[in-house]
Write an enzyme that holds these catalytic residues in place. Structure first.
Site, short mmCIF file in Angstrom:
data_model
loop_
_atom_site.label_atom_id
_atom_site.label_comp_id
_atom_site.label_asym_id
_atom_site.label_seq_id
_atom_site.Cartn_x
_atom_site.Cartn_y
_atom_site.Cartn_z
N LYS A 199 -10.45 -33.46 127.06
CA LYS A 199 -11.36 -32.99 126.27
C LYS A 199 -12.52 -33.69 126.11
O LYS A 199 -12.27 -35.09 125.98
CB LYS A 199 -10.57 -32.67 124.95
CG LYS A 199 -11.48 -31.79 124.03
CD LYS A 199 -10.89 -31.55 122.53
CE LYS A 199 -11.38 -30.84 121.75
NZ LYS A 199 -10.78 -30.52 120.59
N SER A 253 -10.62 -25.62 119.39
CA SER A 253 -11.57 -26.13 119.96
C SER A 253 -11.30 -26.82 121.44
O SER A 253 -12.23 -26.81 122.43
CB SER A 253 -12.24 -27.19 119.21
OG SER A 253 -11.41 -28.28 119.03
N SER A 287 -6.55 -27.20 116.88
CA SER A 287 -7.31 -27.19 118.04
C SER A 287 -6.49 -27.52 119.33
O SER A 287 -6.87 -27.33 120.57
CB SER A 287 -8.50 -27.95 118.13
OG SER A 287 -9.46 -27.24 117.42
N1 GLN Z 1 -10.57 -24.12 114.31
C1 GLN Z 1 -10.43 -25.05 113.43
C2 GLN Z 1 -12.00 -25.44 113.08
O1 GLN Z 1 -12.77 -24.76 113.28
C3 GLN Z 1 -9.68 -26.29 113.66
C4 GLN Z 1 -10.61 -27.23 114.74
C5 GLN Z 1 -9.91 -28.31 115.31
O2 GLN Z 1 -8.78 -28.31 115.06
N2 GLN Z 1 -10.71 -29.30 115.83
O3 GLN Z 1 -12.16 -26.25 112.22
#
Ligand code: GLN
Length: 485
Positions: free
Chosen positions: A79, A154, A178
């Site tokens: 990532k 994400s 994420s």
């Molecule tokens: N979808 C969640 C957010 O928008 C989690 C994101 C993540 O785990 N980085 O914060």
């Protein structure tokens, strides 16, 4: 045989027996990237040349008699939130659009020492803020199972790359889901370990009390192998914890008799896709047949988790992102003085979701509102944690759906942030409590989209989660399906 479609553990054997070379394998992965990347767009920065160099180096190491790591010569995607020395690291933001880090994150260093091959840096929601990979300054990623769907987020680029065989395994980060939610959307395995299990040093910070690194893999065995390599104490991360790293693979023997799992009744909510609920219930029956005891439990503060998460995560983000000011590093907008440099660099450098979160977090932390929002959220966080502690007196692990729906349509939720935030409803509680959670495939909906089952464990008990996940995987065939790209 397509080498790129094999698992880490299958390839590991072939490499060690000298049946294939890492160079051949890496070439195969990059042919696959060329053939599919236009449709999927998993990568922000593919690293073909350096990958080939690393592969050749790995092949040299295979010629020696040393004890090889299971990652030696294996193509792994990262990532684009992991600092990689000399390789562009954008966090999917324009504000880091020109940022080349001077050092490696601890995880990347460990992968390099193990002799892994980095295929490139994958797409994500800007600063890991999102659940769909649509909040990227470098374009969207599509779900390999259905190109009009999001891959989740994400870590959507990493998940899509694994599902599309554009790498063998990948790494993501999980602040509120994420790793697990994109794993569920893409039909693969994703693990968020216990907070403190893997070093966060050199990971671009979103919300420091929640962030954790996690592997995205084609099956449970690969997940265990990855965790063995990257887990462990790091003096450079003061929140990493010095507990021994077990041999996770030794727990994958299919013997789960006598274990007990709890099914929290609060995780069956209105608005949950019926097919997801059905697949989860069938999954639980499969677990029962393996000899696992199942009972209903209660996690009474679950309904507050999303609200608590979005106060704490945005508060921490507003502080962490203060460093991007156009002066120290990253994007700098042309401006007439210092104040204007700050303002214009941020205005032009950050996307709308990141700005929204900085504003929400700054608001929650401001003098008049701190007690009402931030402090209150911290108190409820403690209650959520206690719910889990109480539950774990009765069971060894907790089973839930990973997300309330399968992958939604691209564009479907971008105009309604609240709807987007609700896709994290089943994943954020574990981050708030610091617990490990794993998602693995447990079915498909009528559109052919994968469904994920989540297994939550006690602190530092990834071994039990992996043991249960492996037993489930042995009893099912879901992990063997591949998207038709
Ligand atoms: N979808 C969640 C957010 O928008 C989690 C994101 C993540 O785990 N980085 O914060």
């Amino acid at each position: 045989m397509n080498l790129h479609s094999l698992t880490l553990h299958e390839l590991n054997g072939k490499l060690k027996r000298h049946e294939i070379s890492s160079e051949e394998l890496t070439e195969s992965v990059f042919r696959r990237i060329s053939a599919t990347e236009e449709k999927v767009h998993s990568y922000i920065t593919p690293c073909y040349e350096t990958a080939l160099r690393e592969a050749r180096k790995a092949d040299e190491r295979f010629k020696t008699r040393e004890k090889w790591s299971s990652l030696l010569g294996i193509p792994i995607a990262l990532k684009d939130i992991f600092l990689t020395q000399g390789v562009l690291t954008t966090c999917a933001s324009k504000i880091l659009g020109n940022f080349v880090p001077p050092y490696d994150s601890t995880t990347v260093k460990k992968l390099k020492e193990a002799g892994a091959v980095t295929t490139g840096k994958t797409n994500l929601d800007e600063f890991a803020m999102g659940s769909s990979t649509e909040n990227s300054a470098f374009g969207i990623t599509r779900n390999p199972w259905k190109l009009d769907r999001v891959p989740g987020g994400s870590s959507g680029g990493s998940a899509a790359a694994v599902a599309a065989d554009q790498c063998i395994t990948a790494l993501g980060t999980d602040t509120g889901g994420s790793v697990r939610q994109p794993a569920a959307c893409c039909g693969i395995v994703g693990l968020k370990p216990t907070y403190g299990r893997i070093s966060r040093f050199g990971i671009i910070a979103f919300a420091s009390s929640l962030d954790q690194v996690g592997p995205l893999t084609k099956d449970v065995t690969d997940c265990a192998l990855m965790l063995e390599e990257i887990a462990g104490y790091d003096p450079l991360d003061s929140t990493s914890i010095d507990v021994p790293v077990p041999s996770y693979t030794s727990y994958l023997n299919g013997d789960v008799k006598g274990l007990r799992v709890g099914i929290p009744k609060e995780y069956f909510i209105q608005g949950m896709q019926a097919e997801v609920e059905q697949a989860l219930k069938e999954g639980i029956q499969v677990l029962e047949k393996t000899g696992i005891g199942v009972e209903e439990i209660s996690l009474p503060h679950t309904e507050y988790a999303v609200a608590v998460y979005y106060i704490i995560a945005t508060a921490e983000a507003s502080s962490n992102l203060a460093r991007y000011d156009g002066m120290k590093y990253g994007y700098r907008a042309p401006a007439k003085d210092l104040t204007e440099t700050y303002m214009k660099s941020r205005e032009q450098g950050f996307g709308p979701e990141v700005k929204r979160r900085i504003m929400l977090g700054t608001y929650a932390l401001s003098a008049g509102y701190y007690d009402a929002y931030y402090l209150k959220a911290q108190k409820v966080r403690a209650l959520i944690k206690k719910d889990f502690e109480d539950a774990f007196r009765k069971c060894d692990a907790i089973i839930t759906a990973t997300a309330p729906t399968t992958a939604f349509k691209i564009g479907e939720k971008t105009l309604d942030p609240l709807q987007m935030y609700l896709s994290d409803i089943f994943t954020v509680p574990t981050n708030l409590a610091g617990l490990p959670g794993l998602s693995l495939p447990c079915g498909f909906d009528s559109e052919g989209l994968p469904i994920g089952m989540q297994i939550i464990g006690k602190h530092f008990d990834e071994a039990t989660i992996l043991r249960i996940a492996f037993a489930y995987e042995q009893a099912t065939e879901w992990h063997k399906r591949k998207p038709n790209l």
